[in-house]
Write a protein that holds these residues in place. Structure first.
Motif, short mmCIF file in Angstrom:
data_model
loop_
_atom_site.label_atom_id
_atom_site.label_comp_id
_atom_site.label_asym_id
_atom_site.label_seq_id
_atom_site.Cartn_x
_atom_site.Cartn_y
_atom_site.Cartn_z
N SER A 1 84.92 -2.15 43.07
CA SER A 1 84.73 -3.70 43.41
C SER A 1 85.76 -4.21 44.46
N TRP A 2 85.50 -4.92 45.52
CA TRP A 2 86.46 -5.42 46.23
C TRP A 2 87.05 -6.84 45.69
N GLN A 3 86.36 -7.08 44.64
CA GLN A 3 86.90 -8.49 44.11
C GLN A 3 87.98 -8.36 42.94
N GLN A 4 88.39 -7.21 42.71
CA GLN A 4 89.27 -7.02 41.51
C GLN A 4 90.59 -6.51 41.89
N GLN B 1 79.34 -13.60 43.01
CA GLN B 1 78.66 -12.81 42.18
C GLN B 1 77.71 -12.05 43.14
N THR C 1 79.71 -9.96 45.57
CA THR C 1 80.47 -8.77 45.05
C THR C 1 79.26 -7.66 44.43
#
Length: 458
Positions: A243-246, A40, A43
């Motif tokens: 977002s780079w986490q999606q 978290q 991100t």
């Protein structure tokens, strides 16, 4: 834009889609676990830096969010939802005076915020808390001389007789029946229908999902298509996630310019709204590069010679010394040879019975030959200087070989100086650990300073 100086005639708008901040539903991790907190933090930090370093410097007058602020919004308790909301506001500066005083912010609901029509019918409290914070789900507003129409796209494919879907359809019918005085932009979280395998343009990075200008999100990837309508072609821009986490290696946002003045009769409709897709750094590749550098650092510390830089230093010194001695030997030998090559030696016995060498001048100078090997000249014998040169050369080479072997190959050292393999391995690990501590002592404070400088409140 296009070198025509449009900036003064347009309102600057930033469009952001699918931040989808991570929560307990994202990775199936416990709510307060260290792993989830770690993911978290990084991100959220990426999106906050992207917003303050890449979006705000353009000084947008309007910010549009196209939905999916949360990841598991409908399934979070009120306390968890409020905590996620606080993170969202901190990330995008929504609780700062800078945004409140200079920027107008508009929101659009996504399926990860309030769910689809069925879930909204069974959990109306999810919709109520969303509307309490972000306002109506279906509304319209003006930016310059362009009208924006926002709808709750999660309900348009439901039964139109239901109370949830009917509110959206009634809104759409009323807007459609209004007299259109300005160009319109439709805001829909879910992209409009397009035929299977429709080309999405050069910015699409993932497989195509089968299913006015129109702005939408939801897919987490970029797509630009043109729809045919009664009024002519309509372009739809689907934005990728910020977002780079999606699931998208190329996070992005959009810069949009809405015209401040009405279009003239000679103006093209495309001039009412101008768009530019902007990409953010590939954060996944950056972290992979960090890991590669860390592994290379560990391997270098483990495999470096035990003598460190002194190993190379000694070898270089020995080599230089050998070359220097060889040059001196060559010079000395050449000088003596030049002095003696026009003479010969003859053995003469003295009266006391001893033998002497007598140096005589040759009648004709001796010419050099290219023959390799010893040359016998009458009664001449090998001179002492030649023996000295050979001995010096042998001594230099043996000395260099001995020094090299003593430092390179521990097996050739005297028994007392050799080290056991286990002891050498332990020493290497101890040395590596000490070097890592030194590296960390220098770099960790700098890293932490840069890490948190953008996260703290300004």
């Amino acid at each position: 834009m296009n070198g025509k100086g449009y900036a003064a005639d347009y309102v600057k708008v930033a469009v952001i889609a699918d931040p989808q901040i991570m929560d307990k539903t994202s990775l199936r991790l416990p709510s307060k676990s260290l792993a989830l907190e770690f993911v978290q933090f990084y991100t959220d930090l990426f999106m906050r830096r992207a917003f303050f370093s890449s979006i705000l410097p353009f000084k947008p007058e309007v910010i549009l969010f196209l939905g999916d602020y949360f990841d598991g919004g409908p399934y979070l308790s009120d306390d968890e939802w409020q905590e996620s909301l606080s993170r969202l506001k901190h990330m995008f500066g929504l609780n700062t005076e800078e945004i409140h005083s200079t920027v107008k912010v508009y929101h659009l609901p996504g399926n990860h915020d309030i769910g689809y029509a069925t879930l909204q019918s069974h959990k109306p409290e999810v919709v109520r808390r969303y509307e309490k914070e972000f306002g109506s789900r279906n509304y319209q507003f003006m930016v310059g001389k362009v009208e924006f129409v926002a709808i709750d796209a999660q309900t348009v494919d439901a039964n139109q007789e239901g109370s949830v879907a009917s509110a959206t359809w009634n809104f759409v019918s009323n807007v459609s029946s209004d007299r259109q005085l300005h160009p319109r932009v439709l805001l829909s979280h879910i992209p409009l229908y397009r035929r299977d395998w429709t080309d999405c343009g050069p910015h699409r990075g993932s497989p195509i999902i089968n299913q006015v200008i129109v702005l939408s999100g939801h897919d987490h990837d970029q797509c630009t298509v043109t729809h045919e309508s009664k009024g002519g072609p309509v372009t739809e821009h689907t934005l990728g996630t910020i977002s780079w986490q999606q699931g998208n290696l190329y996070p992005s946002f959009m810069l949009l310019s809405a015209r401040k003045t009405s279009l003239s009769d000679t103006s093209l409709p495309e001039e009412a709204v101008l768009t530019r897709l902007c990409f953010l750094p590939m954060q996944t590749h950056i972290y992979i590069w960090y890991i590669v550098l860390f592994v290379l650092t560990i391997l270098s510390l483990l495999l470096w010679p035990t003598s460190g830089l002194s190993f190379c230093h000694h070898q270089f010194d020995d080599m230089v010394e050998c070359v220097r001695k060889l040059i001196n030997i060559y010079r000395d030998g050449t000088k003596e040879k030049n002095e003696d090559e026009n003479y010969e030696y003859e053995m003469i016995w003295g009266a006391d019975g001893s033998m002497h060498l007598v140096k005589k001048v040759l009648a004709q100078p001796v010419t050099r030959t290219n023959n390799i090997g010893p040359v016998e000249r009458g009664n001449a014998v090998m001179r002492a200087t030649a023996k000295k040169s050979v001995n010096q050369l042998t001594e230099v080479c043996l000395s260099m070989e001995t020094n090299a072997d003593s430092e390179v190959d521990p097996k050739k050292l005297p028994p007392r100086a050799s080290k056991s393999k286990a002891k050498m391995v332990i020493q290497r690990f101890v040395r590596t650990f000490r070097m890592l501590i030194l590296i960390a002592a220098v770099n960790v404070p700098l890293y932490m300073m840069f890490l948190f400088k953008d996260w703290i409140d300004k």
